[in-house]
Scaffold this motif. Sequence first.
Motif, PDB file in Angstrom:
ATOM      1  N   GLU A  56       3.261  -8.681  -2.859  1.00 55.08           N
ATOM      2  CA  GLU A  56       2.515  -7.515  -2.317  1.00 55.08           C
ATOM      3  C   GLU A  56       3.242  -6.985  -1.122  1.00 55.08           C
ATOM      4  OE1 GLU A  56      -1.790  -7.886  -0.413  1.00 55.08           O
ATOM      5  OE2 GLU A  56      -0.390  -8.901   1.004  1.00 55.08           O
ATOM      6  N   TYR A  57       3.173  -5.768  -1.076  1.00 56.37           N
ATOM      7  CA  TYR A  57       4.018  -5.066  -0.205  1.00 56.37           C
ATOM      8  C   TYR A  57       3.129  -4.290   0.698  1.00 56.37           C
ATOM      9  CZ  TYR A  57       6.947  -1.395   1.928  1.00 56.37           C
ATOM     10  OH  TYR A  57       7.490  -0.534   2.915  1.00 56.37           O
ATOM     11  N   ASP A  58       3.348  -4.447   2.119  1.00 51.17           N
ATOM     12  CA  ASP A  58       2.326  -3.682   3.121  1.00 51.17           C
ATOM     13  C   ASP A  58       3.364  -2.753   3.686  1.00 51.17           C
ATOM     14  OD1 ASP A  58       1.030  -2.986   5.512  1.00 51.17           O
ATOM     15  OD2 ASP A  58       0.626  -5.028   5.814  1.00 51.17           O
ATOM     16  N   THR A  86      -4.226   0.307   0.535  1.00 50.41           N
ATOM     17  CA  THR A  86      -3.239   0.093   1.699  1.00 50.41           C
ATOM     18  C   THR A  86      -2.161  -0.742   1.422  1.00 50.41           C
ATOM     19  OG1 THR A  86      -4.737  -1.919   2.098  1.00 50.41           O
ATOM     20  CG2 THR A  86      -5.109   0.297   3.483  1.00 50.41           C
ATOM     21  N   LYS A  87      -1.805  -1.236   0.136  1.00 49.33           N
ATOM     22  CA  LYS A  87      -0.921  -2.119  -0.345  1.00 49.33           C
ATOM     23  C   LYS A  87      -0.613  -1.944  -1.711  1.00 49.33           C
ATOM     24  CE  LYS A  87      -1.661  -5.165   3.435  1.00 49.33           C
ATOM     25  NZ  LYS A  87      -2.429  -6.372   3.358  1.00 49.33           N
ATOM     26  N   SER A  95       2.461  -0.551   6.071  1.00 48.83           N
ATOM     27  CA  SER A  95       2.533  -0.370   7.567  1.00 48.83           C
ATOM     28  C   SER A  95       3.423  -1.523   8.250  1.00 48.83           C
ATOM     29  CB  SER A  95       1.136  -0.829   7.946  1.00 48.83           C
ATOM     30  OG  SER A  95       0.742  -2.295   7.579  1.00 48.83           O
ATOM     31  N   THR A  96       3.935  -2.408   7.646  1.00 46.06           N
ATOM     32  CA  THR A  96       5.005  -3.367   8.105  1.00 46.06           C
ATOM     33  C   THR A  96       6.196  -3.429   7.590  1.00 46.06           C
ATOM     34  OG1 THR A  96       4.025  -5.291   7.110  1.00 46.06           O
ATOM     35  CG2 THR A  96       3.099  -4.669   9.160  1.00 46.06           C
TER      36      THR A  96
END
Length: 181
Positions: free
Chosen positions: A72-74, A51-52, A76-77
């Motif tokens: 860290e890159y998300d 997910t990241k 979803s946001t």
Amino acid sequence: PTGKHWVGDPTCACVADTPPPPPPGDMTLAWSTVAPLPNPRNFTAAAASATKLYCAGGLQDGTPGFVPYADEYDPSTNTWSRLPDMPIGRIAHGVEVVGNYLYVISGATDPGWNFQDPSCWRMNLTTKAGWERIADIPVGRRDFGTAVANNALYVIGGNIDESRAVMKDVHRYDPATGAWS
């Protein structure tokens, strides 16, 4: 088209008299831009969990030496979050995610690129409390490939000195035992 065409799937590679059909649906391929990396750099390494995305180390314009940054890159946001800095900046290293840990492997740690540091580190991605040193890789290197299979981390090839002597070594790290083979 006429002739034989290779057709592959996860269980076999076959020869068919006709080419495979096109992918179903509209498979328009395109790149899109996402949130920029907060600390732009080159010679960095990146890895992904389910997910990241993770980015660690590198060289930043105007910064002496190698940077210890980790981010860290998300998706979803569409946001980046800063993680604790690595104990030492490095470039031409490896980064992978195995289970719930982010691993940083070897690479160059001296600005002259003359020392391929064998040290390896990991961070628990749940607590994100900092970096834990794990067993050194048997031979420090830079410019190598990494992969994860069956919950083990693999380091493939690389080079070991200024002559850029190419390595054929493949090392495997087993997180369950904490050992390289």
